[in-house]
Scaffold this active site. Structure first.
Site, mmCIF file in Angstrom:
data_model
loop_
_atom_site.group_PDB
_atom_site.id
_atom_site.type_symbol
_atom_site.label_atom_id
_atom_site.label_comp_id
_atom_site.label_asym_id
_atom_site.label_seq_id
_atom_site.Cartn_x
_atom_site.Cartn_y
_atom_site.Cartn_z
ATOM 1 N N GLU A 114 0.927 -1.055 -0.122
ATOM 2 C CA GLU A 114 0.040 -0.033 -0.046
ATOM 3 C C GLU A 114 0.974 1.358 -0.027
ATOM 4 O O GLU A 114 1.973 1.129 0.748
ATOM 5 C CB GLU A 114 -1.012 0.167 1.421
ATOM 6 C CG GLU A 114 -1.690 1.301 1.387
ATOM 7 C CD GLU A 114 -2.886 1.470 0.612
ATOM 8 O OE1 GLU A 114 -2.540 1.337 -0.690
ATOM 9 O OE2 GLU A 114 -3.813 1.972 0.698
ATOM 10 N N GLU A 115 0.661 2.175 -0.846
ATOM 11 C CA GLU A 115 1.292 3.492 -0.805
ATOM 12 C C GLU A 115 2.954 3.138 -1.506
ATOM 13 O O GLU A 115 3.633 3.522 -1.020
ATOM 14 C CB GLU A 115 1.488 4.353 0.291
ATOM 15 C CG GLU A 115 0.199 4.672 1.273
ATOM 16 C CD GLU A 115 -0.817 5.742 0.368
ATOM 17 O OE1 GLU A 115 -0.216 6.095 -0.770
ATOM 18 O OE2 GLU A 115 -1.743 6.095 0.959
ATOM 19 N N PHE A 116 2.535 2.409 -2.695
ATOM 20 C CA PHE A 116 3.683 1.875 -3.379
ATOM 21 C C PHE A 116 4.862 2.936 -3.693
ATOM 22 O O PHE A 116 5.930 2.659 -3.643
ATOM 23 C CB PHE A 116 3.207 1.160 -4.475
ATOM 24 C CG PHE A 116 4.248 0.579 -5.399
ATOM 25 C CD1 PHE A 116 4.966 -0.518 -5.171
ATOM 26 C CD2 PHE A 116 4.398 1.322 -6.764
ATOM 27 C CE1 PHE A 116 6.120 -0.796 -5.949
ATOM 28 C CE2 PHE A 116 5.296 0.652 -7.692
ATOM 29 C CZ PHE A 116 6.058 -0.416 -7.321
ATOM 30 N N GLN B 188 5.874 5.239 -1.831
ATOM 31 C CA GLN B 188 6.598 5.576 -0.680
ATOM 32 C C GLN B 188 7.866 4.567 -0.286
ATOM 33 O O GLN B 188 8.440 5.051 0.482
ATOM 34 C CB GLN B 188 5.495 5.686 0.359
ATOM 35 C CG GLN B 188 4.537 6.899 0.299
ATOM 36 C CD GLN B 188 3.605 7.077 1.420
ATOM 37 O OE1 GLN B 188 3.838 6.377 2.778
ATOM 38 N NE2 GLN B 188 2.737 8.169 1.160
#
Length: 226
Positions: free
Chosen positions: A135-137, A139
């Protein structure tokens, strides 16, 4: 699983993607999209359903920073389980952070890559990790870090599926944007926006805020919402 109409849980933009996943046509899903596009909701539904379909495999859910897990992906997976009518079939722990399917012992494990050693020294009671969600690749620390995690986690077992979800950064040269442009067998890249979501799912305040930003700061609006 209790009787649930999945079209009430999955946004219209994802219906075709969902069918391809269920038909086994892809093993990697890259979900890019703006604010309110439902990509994280869709990812969480997939994690739970794929685990139900593969009783020998476990799931790992990652964010770059560990202290972001509880109020994001951990809560999101709980939402998916509840919406599928399965809450009584799972148990929940926060230390270590994990969700366990009672009937099989399958686990959904949550890690931050600020401590990558936890992923590399992963121990499971049986089976293998077959599902991996970043998730939130955008970052994470780059593709080398992503590959290292996938090589450490995906070892053994007949099934594997990875999900990478993110809001595309404004900089076109960012590694996540470049990765979304790469094509490979089994990989599907899907982009979605809030405009494809039934308005009642988002609520009038969300729509009003988006329209206000569109009128006052159109460049920010395009980046954040589209």
């Amino acid at each position: 699983m209790t009787s649930v109409k999945l079209s009430k849980l999955i946004g219209p933009a994802f219906h075709g993607v969902f069918k391809k996943v269920m038909d086994g046509l892809i093993n990697e899903l890259v979900l890019s999209g703006g604010r309110g596009s439902l990509k994280s909701s869709f990812a969480s539904i997939l994690v739970v359903m794929l685990m139900l379909m593969n009783p020998q495999c476990h799931a790992v859910v990652l964010r770059k920073v560990g202290d972001k897990l509880k109020n994001s992906v951990y809560a999101q997976i709980q939402w998916a389980i509840d919406m599928l009518g399965l809450r009584s079939q799972f148990s929940y722990r926060q230390s270590p952070m994990e969700i366990t399917r009672k009937s099989t012992g399958q686990k959904i494990l949550f890690f931050g890559l600020d401590d990558p050693g936890k992923v590399k020294s992963l121990k499971l009671p049986f089976g293998y990790v077959g599902i991996l969600w970043f998730e939130e690749f955008d970052q994470f620390g780059g593709l080398e870090e992503i590959r290292s995690v996938e090589q450490s986690v995906f070892r053994g077992g007949p099934f594997s599926f990875s999900i990478k979800s993110f809001n595309p950064p404004a900089m076109a040269r960012h590694f996540s944007n470049k990765y979304a442009m790469e094509r490979r067998p089994g990989k599907l890249v899907h982009h979605s926006t809030y405009q494809e979501v039934p308005p009642e799912w988002l609520g009038p305040r969300f729509i009003a805020d988006a329209e206000h930003l569109k009128a006052t700061k159109p460049i920010n609006y395009r980046h954040e919402y589209l």
